[in-house]
Design an enzyme around this catalytic site. Structure first.
Site, PDB file in Angstrom:
ATOM      1  N   ASP A  31      -6.355  -9.389 -33.778  1.00 24.11           N
ATOM      2  CA  ASP A  31      -6.929  -8.117 -33.315  1.00 24.11           C
ATOM      3  C   ASP A  31      -7.035  -7.158 -34.506  1.00 24.11           C
ATOM      4  OD1 ASP A  31      -7.068  -6.638 -30.263  1.00 24.11           O
ATOM      5  OD2 ASP A  31      -7.065  -5.359 -32.041  1.00 24.11           O
ATOM      6  N   ILE A  32      -8.165  -6.477 -34.596  1.00 19.36           N
ATOM      7  CA  ILE A  32      -8.422  -5.581 -35.728  1.00 19.36           C
ATOM      8  C   ILE A  32      -7.516  -4.342 -35.694  1.00 19.36           C
ATOM      9  CG2 ILE A  32     -10.228  -4.080 -34.734  1.00 19.36           C
ATOM     10  CD1 ILE A  32     -11.895  -4.689 -37.277  1.00 19.36           C
ATOM     11  N   ASN A  86      -7.353  -7.541 -19.959  1.00 21.64           N
ATOM     12  CA  ASN A  86      -7.939  -6.338 -19.369  1.00 21.64           C
ATOM     13  C   ASN A  86      -9.252  -6.735 -18.704  1.00 21.64           C
ATOM     14  OD1 ASN A  86      -5.891  -4.619 -20.337  1.00 21.64           O
ATOM     15  ND2 ASN A  86      -6.889  -4.489 -22.331  1.00 21.64           N
ATOM     16  N   VAL A  95     -14.098  -4.349 -24.664  1.00 22.45           N
ATOM     17  CA  VAL A  95     -15.080  -5.329 -25.160  1.00 22.45           C
ATOM     18  C   VAL A  95     -15.401  -6.270 -23.998  1.00 22.45           C
ATOM     19  CG1 VAL A  95     -15.511  -7.202 -26.781  1.00 22.45           C
ATOM     20  CG2 VAL A  95     -14.248  -5.175 -27.541  1.00 22.45           C
ATOM     21  N   HIS A  99     -11.511 -12.124 -22.988  1.00 18.95           N
ATOM     22  CA  HIS A  99     -10.524 -12.458 -24.017  1.00 18.95           C
ATOM     23  C   HIS A  99      -9.118 -12.273 -23.477  1.00 18.95           C
ATOM     24  CE1 HIS A  99     -11.647  -8.204 -24.416  1.00 18.95           C
ATOM     25  NE2 HIS A  99     -10.386  -7.976 -24.776  1.00 18.95           N
ATOM     26  N   HIS A 101      -5.380 -11.285 -24.734  1.00 16.93           N
ATOM     27  CA  HIS A 101      -4.539 -10.754 -25.809  1.00 16.93           C
ATOM     28  C   HIS A 101      -3.210 -11.504 -25.799  1.00 16.93           C
ATOM     29  CE1 HIS A 101      -6.599  -6.722 -26.417  1.00 16.93           C
ATOM     30  NE2 HIS A 101      -7.081  -7.048 -25.235  1.00 16.93           N
TER      31      HIS A 101
HETATM   32  P1  AMP Z   1      -9.939  -4.821 -24.503  1.00 10.34           P
HETATM   33  O1  AMP Z   1      -9.531  -3.411 -24.213  1.00 10.34           O
HETATM   34  O2  AMP Z   1      -9.079  -5.820 -23.778  1.00 10.34           O
HETATM   35  O3  AMP Z   1     -11.417  -5.044 -24.280  1.00 10.34           O
HETATM   36  O4  AMP Z   1      -9.597  -5.049 -26.016  1.00 10.34           O
HETATM   37  C1  AMP Z   1     -10.543  -5.228 -27.016  1.00 10.34           C
HETATM   38  C2  AMP Z   1      -9.766  -5.506 -28.279  1.00 10.34           C
HETATM   39  O5  AMP Z   1     -10.674  -5.972 -29.253  1.00 10.34           O
HETATM   40  C3  AMP Z   1      -9.053  -4.278 -28.864  1.00 10.34           C
HETATM   41  O6  AMP Z   1      -7.656  -4.553 -28.960  1.00 10.34           O
HETATM   42  C4  AMP Z   1      -9.708  -4.108 -30.245  1.00 10.34           C
HETATM   43  O7  AMP Z   1      -8.794  -3.694 -31.230  1.00 10.34           O
HETATM   44  C5  AMP Z   1     -10.234  -5.513 -30.504  1.00 10.34           C
HETATM   45  N1  AMP Z   1     -11.385  -5.578 -31.403  1.00 10.34           N
HETATM   46  C6  AMP Z   1     -12.525  -4.838 -31.347  1.00 10.34           C
HETATM   47  N2  AMP Z   1     -13.361  -5.176 -32.336  1.00 10.34           N
HETATM   48  C7  AMP Z   1     -12.740  -6.166 -33.039  1.00 10.34           C
HETATM   49  C8  AMP Z   1     -13.094  -6.940 -34.183  1.00 10.34           C
HETATM   50  N3  AMP Z   1     -14.258  -6.757 -34.830  1.00 10.34           N
HETATM   51  N4  AMP Z   1     -12.211  -7.861 -34.629  1.00 10.34           N
HETATM   52  C9  AMP Z   1     -11.037  -8.035 -34.015  1.00 10.34           C
HETATM   53  N5  AMP Z   1     -10.645  -7.354 -32.917  1.00 10.34           N
HETATM   54  C10 AMP Z   1     -11.479  -6.423 -32.444  1.00 10.34           C
END
Ligand code: AMP
Ligand code: ZN
Length: 112
Positions: A31-32, A86, A95, A99, A101
């Site tokens: 995760d970024i 989520n 996003v 996915h 986490h």
């Molecule tokens: P969610 O709230 O479950 O949709 O989480 C989306 C996750 O994606 C967040 O924890 C972000 O930090 C992560 N994220 C967004 N863009 C990127 C990226 N380019 N590379 C890695 N993780 C990302």
């Protein structure tokens, strides 16, 4: 593939990621913006918006994604971990590409 989806762009290689695992169906990357010392995302290569868009045709994929959590967590040195999916805007999803986490190793200490 959804052209405006950030995770589809990571799957295609158009956007870089810290990839830690990949097979024909799944990619796993850090995760970024990590919330824990170890925080990676298990992402299907197929564009599916969320768990709300899954049905029985995704059963095997979901099973494979979940089984990757302990496998990769162990490889990352974790003896235990949390998983989080989520789902939907009201479920905190930001996003809209499915996915999982995986978080462990304690909270990330802020950089000073
Ligand atoms: P969610 O709230 O479950 O949709 O989480 C989306 C996750 O994606 C967040 O924890 C972000 O930090 C992560 N994220 C967004 N863009 C990127 C990226 N380019 N590379 C890695 N993780 C990302
Ligand atoms: Zn996507």
């Amino acid at each position: 593939m959804s052209s405006d989806c950030i995770f589809c762009k990571i799957v295609s290689g158009a956007i870089p990621s810290k990839k830690i695992y990949e097979d024909d169906d799944v990619i796993v990357f850090n995760d970024i913006n990590p919330s824990a010392k170890v925080h990676f995302l298990i992402v299907p290569k197929l564009h599916v918006e969320s768990l709300l868009n899954c049905d029985s045709q995704h059963q095997a994929l979901l099973g494979r994604m979940l089984l990757l959590a302990p496998k990769i967590a162990k490889e990352q040195g974790l003896a235990g971990f949390k998983t989080l999916i989520n789902t939907g805007r009201e479920g905190g999803q930001e996003v809209f590409h499915l996915h999982v986490h995986v978080l462990g190793g304690g909270e990330k200490t802020p950089k000073t």
